[in-house]
Enzyme design. Sequence first.
Site, short mmCIF file in Angstrom:
data_model
loop_
_atom_site.label_atom_id
_atom_site.label_comp_id
_atom_site.label_asym_id
_atom_site.label_seq_id
_atom_site.Cartn_x
_atom_site.Cartn_y
_atom_site.Cartn_z
N SER A 261 5.91 -41.40 2.15
CA SER A 261 5.59 -41.35 3.57
C SER A 261 4.72 -40.14 3.89
O SER A 261 3.76 -40.24 4.67
CB SER A 261 6.88 -41.30 4.40
N GLU B 130 0.82 -1.21 0.00
CA GLU B 130 0.00 0.00 0.00
C GLU B 130 0.86 1.26 0.00
O GLU B 130 0.56 2.24 -0.70
CB GLU B 130 -0.93 0.01 1.22
N CYS C 223 -0.37 0.51 8.02
CA CYS C 223 -0.75 0.99 6.69
C CYS C 223 -2.09 1.73 6.75
O CYS C 223 -2.33 2.65 5.96
CB CYS C 223 -0.86 -0.19 5.72
#
Length: 377
Positions: free
Chosen positions: A312, A50, A85
């Site tokens: 496995s 941002e 932000c």
Amino acid sequence: MNKYMLLALELAAKGSGSVEPNPAVGAVIVKNGKIIGRGWHKKFGGPHAEINALADCKKQGESPKGATMFVTLEPCCHFGKTGPCTDTLIAAKLKRVVVATIDPSKHANGKGIRQLRKAGIKVDVGECEAEARVLNAPFLKFASTGKIWVTLKWAQSIDGKLAWAETSHGSRATSDERRWISCEESRKDAHKLRQQVGAILVGINTILKDDPLLTPRPNKGKKPLRIVLDNHLRIPLNCKLLKTAKDVPVLIMTNIDTLRAKAKKTKQIISRGAELLACPASRSNLHFIIDELSKRSVQRLLVEGGPTVIGSFLKAKLADEVIIYVAPKILDAKGAADISRVTNNLHLCRADIKHICCDIRINGLTNKGLKAARLAV
């Protein structure tokens, strides 16, 4: 799907391999139908997507006031390596923020969205959500459950062979043509994958046959933990892993009885800088190492073993994701390590198929991974 969010997702993907353990995030700012800013999270500890998108607006001489931001993950509202932000978005006087998916972390989980709405910014959530969740599935799984994301990776021929057969002298062919199954571009792609993970795991047979270094190349400062499953401590003291253990961490998984029986070798391994971890007799090796790595906050494990190790993990249903590089070769009797015997019932969801030079890369989620990413079948 919204074209601006799709662009934000493309930008986000550029950060993969550089931002982990943070999520890859992209942002696009649109005003009057015109893109005025783009950004993505470029490296761990650096400015978020941002902030970079807003900086791009300034660089372009555009004002974000009254604009719409499309961002692939809920904006943060807490102090970490960078500031919140949300405060910056509010100060920029955006009119609307479109979020692909919520960040399930304890410090987020809708808090950033609520903060933006409280400030009078319209927030819409869910645009391209499935694509955003696939992009950051390892981060989202760990943030919401504390459990590690397991990726199985291998390269094979069309007929399922992972390697060339040994020569009559008991060693693998060393020419470039026969050293590798996949092409050079596929191997480069696999190294990018190593950049994205916190740990890489192989079985002892891989160490004995190939003596790999198990590091991302080129190395951008990332040092994933290198793990070897070695119940009987057969690892050679002069192998590449132990030679570099003081620079790049190595963890050798064994058992209690072996540590007692091979006390001298145990000391020699530790002196070279490697860590030894013994699995309790009451636990399976794989479940124990998965739990141990989760406790160490490792978000993503890359398993690069042969058929035994891969099989496995599949049998234990521990894999979230599978990545296969298929080379246009049929090795037949010239090939070894047949993976097809352990993948007969493997079913992948949301599979992405991509051509890499002459190879094909198949990347898909298992049912376990699908559920972990909270995606519909």
